[in-house]
Write an enzyme that holds these catalytic residues in place. Structure first.
Site, short mmCIF file in Angstrom:
data_model
loop_
_atom_site.label_atom_id
_atom_site.label_comp_id
_atom_site.label_asym_id
_atom_site.label_seq_id
_atom_site.Cartn_x
_atom_site.Cartn_y
_atom_site.Cartn_z
N TYR A 121 0.60 -1.12 0.06
CA TYR A 121 -0.02 0.06 0.01
C TYR A 121 0.73 1.18 -0.04
CZ TYR A 121 -4.18 -2.80 0.61
OH TYR A 121 -5.29 -3.84 0.51
N LYS A 140 2.63 -15.19 4.26
CA LYS A 140 3.13 -15.80 3.25
C LYS A 140 4.76 -16.24 3.39
CE LYS A 140 1.86 -17.95 -0.72
NZ LYS A 140 0.86 -19.34 -0.84
N ASP A 167 -3.38 -18.07 2.20
CA ASP A 167 -4.20 -19.03 1.51
C ASP A 167 -5.06 -20.07 2.51
OD1 ASP A 167 -1.59 -19.90 1.36
OD2 ASP A 167 -1.74 -20.74 -0.50
N ASP A 206 -6.50 -6.48 4.67
CA ASP A 206 -7.57 -5.92 3.86
C ASP A 206 -8.47 -7.20 3.54
OD1 ASP A 206 -8.97 -4.33 2.39
OD2 ASP A 206 -7.45 -3.59 1.32
#
Ligand code: NAI
Length: 330
Positions: free
Chosen positions: A122, A168, A201, A225
């Site tokens: 971001y 991740k 995930d 988000d």
């Protein structure tokens, strides 16, 4: 009387802000609201999406309740939300979501997402490369430590039992690797709170399969988000969930949804998410009594399910739904 800044925003913003003002007044909230423009509406009037006067007012009063703003996709001005977060170093984005009886497809959700709000992808640093573009994902130890400590302190103060780190790090070994490493290090300072981690995930699958296993989640900006919108879906949609953007000095409370241009001006928007934001704001300024009153009235209205807006399967207008909440205040 407490002074706050009220930002109506764009699209359905003015409709849900007006509904929220009615409920706050009916509940007896002792607020002096200072209204300022922000977003596309402000841009049309002043050429700026975040006008100087708006920034000055937030600086002065320290607390703002904000309607959603429109951000052009793929071109045009930068997100006002991102601008606000950077201008006031609103580093923590707190998004609680819980089930409301019949209107929630999942009955057993009570999850708080703590999203890092200032870095990750971001930061908006994108550049052209041969054959395309690349974007920078920034994760620093300083920003990571403060959001992880925030999540554990929040869990401790609210008697929550577990914090789960979402990452991740199997692929992004340095950036998300640092986030996970700092999480594990800081978790050791809070032995009374359980700590675990999930790859993002798998986290999505876990959330739709076993949401009851999760309590507080802490995540870098992008995953936070996405998973917080996913969790909003579990409890009945974007129209129900609020978020607080918190810094050391300033706090901005908002609905998690956007300006909903597809239903703007039709008088059918669900004001619940902004009302939940108002509840968080009242708690923040120390008026827990009025916060509780509004929270209970919203819950009663949703659980009874007699008067609901169309996003929840009903046919009430924003006005009728708001009337019902006001009726349920005690
Ligand atoms: P959105 O959240 O505005 O709408 C998604 C869907 O949910 C639409 O079908 C909409 O009608 C529905 N919806 C949202 N809020 C609702 C409510 N209170 N009551 C009933 N239905 C509701 O997301 P979208 O369409 O992707 O974005 C529209 C604009 O909002 C974009 O410019 C986007 O950048 C901006 N946005 C602003 C945010 C903010 O100010 N915090 C957050 C998310 C998006």
């Amino acid at each position: 009387m407490k002074d706050i800044v009220l930002l109506k925003g764009d699209g359905i913003g003015p409709e849900i802000v007006d509904a929220t003002k009615r409920v706050l007044a009916a509940a007896g909230a002792e607020l002096r609201c200072h209204e300022f423009d922000v977003g596309a509406t402000a841009y049309e009037k002043t050429g700026e999406t975040l006008p100087k006067e708006t920034v000055e007012a937030i600086k002065k009063y320290k607390v703002a309740l904000k309607g959603p703003v429109t951000t052009p996709i793929g071109k045009g001005f930068r997100s006002v939300n991102v601008e606000l977060r950077l201008a006031f170093d609103l580093y923590a984005n707190l998004r609680p979501a819980y089930s409301f009886g019949g209107v929630s497809p999942y009955k057993n959700v009570d999850i708080v997402t703590v999203r890092e709000n200032t870095e990750d992808l971001y930061i908006g640093e994108e550049k052209e490369i041969n054959g395309g573009y690349e974007a920078i994902k920034r994760i620093t130890e300083k920003a990571t430590d403060r959001i992880i400590r925030f999540a554990f302190d929040y869990a401790k103060s609210r008697n929550r039992k577990k914090v789960t780190c979402v990452h991740k790090a199997n692929i992004l070994k340095k950036t998300d690797g640092l986030f996970l490493e700092r999480f594990r290090f800081i978790a050791a300072e809070y032995p009374e709170i359980a700590a675990d981690d999930k790859i993002v995930d798998n986290m999505c699958m876990q959330l739709v399969s076993y949401p009851e296993k999760y309590d507080v989640l802490v995540a870098p900006n992008l995953y936070g988000d996405i998973i917080s919108d996913l969790i909003a879906g579990l409890v009945g949609g974007l129209g129900l969930v609020a978020g607080a953007n918190l810094g050391k000095e300033v706090a901005v409370f908002e609905a998690v949804h956007g300006s909903a241009p597809d239903i703007a001006g039709k008088g059918i928007a669900n004001p619940t998410a902004l009302l939940q934001a108002a509840v968080m704001m009242l708690e923040h300024i120390g008026d827990g009594k009025t916060a509780e009153k509004i929270k209970k009235a919203v819950e009663k209205t949703l659980v009874e399910g007699k008067v609901l807006t169309s996003d929840l399967g009903g046919n009430a207008t924003t006005e009728k739904f708001t009337d019902e909440i006001i009726k349920n205040l005690r």
